[in-house]
Design a protein around this motif. Structure first.
Motif, PDB file in Angstrom:
ATOM      1  N   ARG A  27      -1.278  -4.416   1.930  1.00  0.00           N
ATOM      2  CA  ARG A  27      -0.617  -5.324   1.001  1.00  0.00           C
ATOM      3  C   ARG A  27      -0.297  -4.676  -0.334  1.00  0.00           C
ATOM      4  O   ARG A  27      -1.081  -3.885  -0.832  1.00  0.00           O
ATOM      5  CB  ARG A  27      -1.553  -6.504   0.730  1.00  0.00           C
ATOM      6  N   MET A  28       0.807  -5.072  -0.922  1.00  0.00           N
ATOM      7  CA  MET A  28       1.163  -4.648  -2.270  1.00  0.00           C
ATOM      8  C   MET A  28       0.801  -5.802  -3.207  1.00  0.00           C
ATOM      9  O   MET A  28       1.390  -6.879  -3.111  1.00  0.00           O
ATOM     10  CB  MET A  28       2.667  -4.371  -2.312  1.00  0.00           C
ATOM     11  N   PRO A  30       0.583  -8.404  -6.330  1.00  0.00           N
ATOM     12  CA  PRO A  30       1.701  -8.893  -7.154  1.00  0.00           C
ATOM     13  C   PRO A  30       1.926  -8.054  -8.412  1.00  0.00           C
ATOM     14  O   PRO A  30       3.075  -7.792  -8.783  1.00  0.00           O
ATOM     15  CB  PRO A  30       1.272 -10.321  -7.528  1.00  0.00           C
ATOM     16  N   LYS A  33       3.861  -4.969  -7.588  1.00  0.00           N
ATOM     17  CA  LYS A  33       5.266  -5.291  -7.300  1.00  0.00           C
ATOM     18  C   LYS A  33       6.018  -5.570  -8.589  1.00  0.00           C
ATOM     19  O   LYS A  33       7.167  -5.151  -8.763  1.00  0.00           O
ATOM     20  CB  LYS A  33       5.349  -6.510  -6.375  1.00  0.00           C
ATOM     21  N   ALA A  37       6.790  -1.341  -7.779  1.00  0.00           N
ATOM     22  CA  ALA A  37       6.426  -0.723  -6.485  1.00  0.00           C
ATOM     23  C   ALA A  37       6.949  -1.597  -5.348  1.00  0.00           C
ATOM     24  O   ALA A  37       7.079  -2.819  -5.504  1.00  0.00           O
ATOM     25  CB  ALA A  37       4.913  -0.572  -6.399  1.00  0.00           C
ATOM     26  N   ARG A  38       7.256  -0.968  -4.223  1.00  0.00           N
ATOM     27  CA  ARG A  38       7.758  -1.727  -3.079  1.00  0.00           C
ATOM     28  C   ARG A  38       6.846  -1.517  -1.880  1.00  0.00           C
ATOM     29  O   ARG A  38       6.374  -0.395  -1.642  1.00  0.00           O
ATOM     30  CB  ARG A  38       9.173  -1.270  -2.673  1.00  0.00           C
ATOM     31  N   PRO A  39       6.593  -2.570  -1.095  1.00  0.00           N
ATOM     32  CA  PRO A  39       5.782  -2.395   0.116  1.00  0.00           C
ATOM     33  C   PRO A  39       6.497  -1.483   1.114  1.00  0.00           C
ATOM     34  O   PRO A  39       7.723  -1.456   1.167  1.00  0.00           O
ATOM     35  CB  PRO A  39       5.661  -3.819   0.683  1.00  0.00           C
ATOM     36  N   SER A 140       8.627  -7.007   2.825  1.00  0.00           N
ATOM     37  CA  SER A 140       9.092  -5.666   2.425  1.00  0.00           C
ATOM     38  C   SER A 140      10.314  -5.720   1.528  1.00  0.00           C
ATOM     39  O   SER A 140      10.464  -4.903   0.624  1.00  0.00           O
ATOM     40  CB  SER A 140       9.457  -4.836   3.663  1.00  0.00           C
ATOM     41  N   ASP A 142      11.814  -8.788   0.238  1.00  0.00           N
ATOM     42  CA  ASP A 142      12.000 -10.053  -0.489  1.00  0.00           C
ATOM     43  C   ASP A 142      13.236 -10.812  -0.030  1.00  0.00           C
ATOM     44  O   ASP A 142      13.936 -11.454  -0.819  1.00  0.00           O
ATOM     45  CB  ASP A 142      12.016  -9.841  -2.007  1.00  0.00           C
ATOM     46  N   ARG A 185      10.716 -14.317  -5.088  1.00  0.00           N
ATOM     47  CA  ARG A 185       9.423 -13.866  -4.534  1.00  0.00           C
ATOM     48  C   ARG A 185       9.113 -14.493  -3.164  1.00  0.00           C
ATOM     49  O   ARG A 185       7.978 -14.943  -2.931  1.00  0.00           O
ATOM     50  CB  ARG A 185       8.292 -14.170  -5.515  1.00  0.00           C
ATOM     51  N   ASP A 188       5.942 -12.822  -1.496  1.00  0.00           N
ATOM     52  CA  ASP A 188       4.639 -13.276  -1.991  1.00  0.00           C
ATOM     53  C   ASP A 188       4.380 -14.718  -1.554  1.00  0.00           C
ATOM     54  O   ASP A 188       3.237 -15.092  -1.267  1.00  0.00           O
ATOM     55  CB  ASP A 188       4.586 -13.177  -3.525  1.00  0.00           C
TER      56      ASP A 188
END
Ligand code: SF4
Length: 352
Positions: A27-28, A30, A33, A37-39, A140, A142, A185, A188
């Protein structure tokens, strides 16, 4: 949930997720992100495939093993089938591992090792169904793809106090989930719904007092939360009987058969088995077979009862199926769980 409350409920859910999200290796968070940063879609996809029918606690170790052996989708695509099946052993539902390889190879061959960046593109890959495509696209990239699994169905059935039984209620529950998915989001939001269903809106004892959306929840207000979602009764699982043959040579070698690539336990190593998970077959070689008792295992659609037959045979014994694997090279950890139970029963039996 009243019409018009969806955006306020969605905002409350995201606020809760920012503070209480579960930490997971794939997981990335919140904050990361928000910092740009991106998953990694490979890791999101891998975790989502592993999490189907499997708990987070079980998946963690397998996920760490896979990402350390194969850090990118291209590495996985180039892996040997047997190595991937061995790494998957014990996780169950082995068709997932075979589809994992097919998908990784398609990503490498047709997309240069880069996952498509939309649910539609992902859906075209082998082995990726609507749920996984939506989850990977939302988390990944959004994309506001609607992610609906059992957790989400439970949460929306309760928010709307909808007593329509599953599985017939699926389209209506998907519509509720769509109304709740925000344009901002969405990844998320999908993970917040998963976390809410897993930690607070649990199947038997929802912790409504702690729930970030309890103000909007019709089932909570009506006092019927724990009884939802309603489900049509499932048909009884049948029980299948079979016989597993575990032959050991005097030099310690073990007779192992790789199952056909398609079907139950496809491509996995195991012991020759008659009935239960395949056709009736004769013993793999003539020997004095001793019945050690039975092991039981439950698959998705049936219970399996296997009689465990063992025999010690000479070093020149020639089976009509399978191959002897030297004792020193045989690792029972590569066996699927049903076969591992056969091995464990034999290992626990007193020496003849
Ligand atoms: Fe689930 Fe209770 Fe929250 Fe409603 S209030 S969503 S039933 S935990």
């Amino acid at each position: 949930m009243r019409d018009g409350d969806e955006s306020r409920a969605g905002a409350a859910l995201l606020d809760w997720y920012d503070r209480h999200h579960r930490g997971m290796p794939w997981r990335m968070p919140p904050a990361a992100k928000a910092a740009g940063a991106r998953p990694d879609p490979y890791r999101v996809w891998l975790s989502e495939v592993m999490l189907q029918q499997t708990t987070v606690a079980t998946v963690r170790g397998y996920y760490e093993k896979f990402t350390s052996l194969w850090p990118t989708v291209s590495d996985l695509a180039r892996a040997e089938d047997a190595d991937v099946m061995a790494a998957w052993a014990g996780l169950g539902y082995y068709a997932r591992a075979r589809n994992l390889l097919k998908c990784a190879r398609a990503v490498l061959k047709d997309h240069g090792g880069v996952f498509p960046d939309s649910a539609e593109g992902l859906r075209a890959l082998p082995g990726i169904g609507p749920y996984t495509a939506a989850a990977v696209a939302a988390i990944s990239y959004d994309e506001p793809a609607v992610v609906v699994d059992g957790n989400v169905e439970r949460v929306v059935a309760r928010l709307w106090a909808d007593e329509t039984p599953l599985p017939g209620a699926k389209p209506v529950f998907t519509d509720y989930a769509t109304r709740l998915t925000p344009a901002a989001r969405p990844g998320d939001h999908a993970q917040a719904m998963m976390d809410l269903g897993a930690t607070i809106c649990s199947p038997r004892n929802p912790a409504c007092a702690l729930c970030p959306v309890n103000d909007f929840c019709a089932a909570h207000k009506a006092g019927i939360a724990a009884s939802l979602p309603r489900k049509m009764p499932k048909p009884e699982k049948p029980t299948r009987q079979g016989t597993a043959y575990l032959a050991r040579r005097r030099d310690g070698a073990v007779l192992i058969e790789t199952r056909p690539p398609k079907g139950l336990l496809g491509g996995m190593p195991g012991f020759p088995t008659s009935g239960g998970v395949g056709p009736e077959i004769p013993p793999p070689l003539p020997a004095y077979w001793q019945n050690l008792g039975e092991v039981r295992h439950t698959f998705t659609h049936f219970h399996l009862v296997l009689q465990v037959m063992v025999a010690e045979v000479g070093n020149n014994a020639t089976p009509w199926t399978g191959q002897f694997v030297a004792g020193a090279s045989f690792d029972p950890a590569v066996l699927p769980t049903a076969m591992r139970k056969v091995w464990d029963l034999a290992a626990a039996a007193p020496a003849p």
